[in-house]
Design an enzyme around this catalytic site. Structure first.
Site, PDB file in Angstrom:
ATOM      1  N   SER A 138       0.830  -1.200   0.000  1.00  0.00           N
ATOM      2  CA  SER A 138       0.000   0.000   0.000  1.00  0.00           C
ATOM      3  C   SER A 138       0.864   1.249   0.000  1.00  0.00           C
ATOM      4  O   SER A 138       1.979   1.242   0.539  1.00  0.00           O
ATOM      5  CB  SER A 138      -0.905   0.021   1.240  1.00  0.00           C
ATOM      6  OG  SER A 138      -1.607   1.247   1.336  1.00  0.00           O
ATOM      7  N   TYR A 151      -0.919  -0.131  10.336  1.00  0.00           N
ATOM      8  CA  TYR A 151      -1.130  -0.579   8.953  1.00  0.00           C
ATOM      9  C   TYR A 151       0.012  -0.083   8.060  1.00  0.00           C
ATOM     10  O   TYR A 151       0.574  -0.850   7.271  1.00  0.00           O
ATOM     11  CB  TYR A 151      -2.476  -0.057   8.447  1.00  0.00           C
ATOM     12  CG  TYR A 151      -2.815  -0.470   7.038  1.00  0.00           C
ATOM     13  CD1 TYR A 151      -3.279  -1.746   6.763  1.00  0.00           C
ATOM     14  CD2 TYR A 151      -2.680   0.429   5.986  1.00  0.00           C
ATOM     15  CE1 TYR A 151      -3.605  -2.131   5.472  1.00  0.00           C
ATOM     16  CE2 TYR A 151      -2.998   0.055   4.685  1.00  0.00           C
ATOM     17  CZ  TYR A 151      -3.457  -1.222   4.428  1.00  0.00           C
ATOM     18  OH  TYR A 151      -3.775  -1.594   3.148  1.00  0.00           O
TER      19      TYR A 151
END
Length: 198
Positions: A138, A151
């Site tokens: 990501s 995350y």
């Protein structure tokens, strides 16, 4: 006919990708946690043209079960040309800030389990001197942000490890692809307000 393993096959991005491969008559092996959902996806992919679709159950955090799951996938498909790792969660950072256990569990799901699977698959692909290992990371891993610290840290680890594997496996003719989506409307991001960048 390409032989493709998809880990985290019930994710929206993985399912959409599998549909494209099904249209190309690929043979697919799906791994995920929910048997009924995997069965639905498998049936859909058969209708869409996949030459073969099988699935197995895998809890990615049960690292001791990875080898058996991968062995079965290899046996059923008769080898693997492409492996896509697409599992992950988007944790509530406030909860992670308040609980070390929650933070470490989320890091394990989004980084440690992924790295363990990449390691096992890298050895197999290196031995066959061919194939592609693709992993969804990501853009959240490009810079630390207080709003998604765990995350982002996990995805940064995945991206760095994939980069190292790319250097190692490139010498054997194996491609390593890091996929870093930006803002994508999926069930995982359903609770986000959507702006023009989505």
């Amino acid at each position: 006919m390409r032989k493709i393993l998809i880990i985290g096959a019930t994710s929206a991005i993985a399912e959409a990708t599998a549909r494209r491969w099904a249209a190309e008559k690929a043979a697919l092996y799906l791994l995920g946690r929910e048997s009924s959902r995997l069965a639905q996806i498998a049936d859909d992919l058969k209708v869409r043209g996949a030459s073969q679709v099988d699935f197995g159950i895998l809890d990615v955090n049960a690292v001791d079960s990875h080898a058996a799951a991968l062995n079965k996938a290899y046996a059923v498909l008769g080898g693997i040309d492409i492996a896509l790792i697409a599992h992950g969660t988007l944790p509530d950072q406030t909860e992670c800030d308040r609980s070390v256990e929650r933070a470490l569990n989320e890091f394990a799901t989004n980084a440690s389990s992924t790295i363990a699977l990449m390691t096992a698959l890298a050895d197999r692909l290196e031995a066959q001197k061919d194939g592609t290992l693709a992993v969804i990371s990501s853009v959240a891993g490009d810079r630390g942000r207080a709003s998604n610290a765990i995350y982002g840290a996990a995805k940064a680890a995945v991206t760095a490890y994939a980069s190292a594997l790319r250097q190692r496996l490139g010498r054997s003719g194996v491609d390593v692809l890091t996929i870093k989506p930006g803002f994508v409307a999926t069930p995982m991001t359903a609770h986000f307000e959507k702006g023009p960048l989505w």
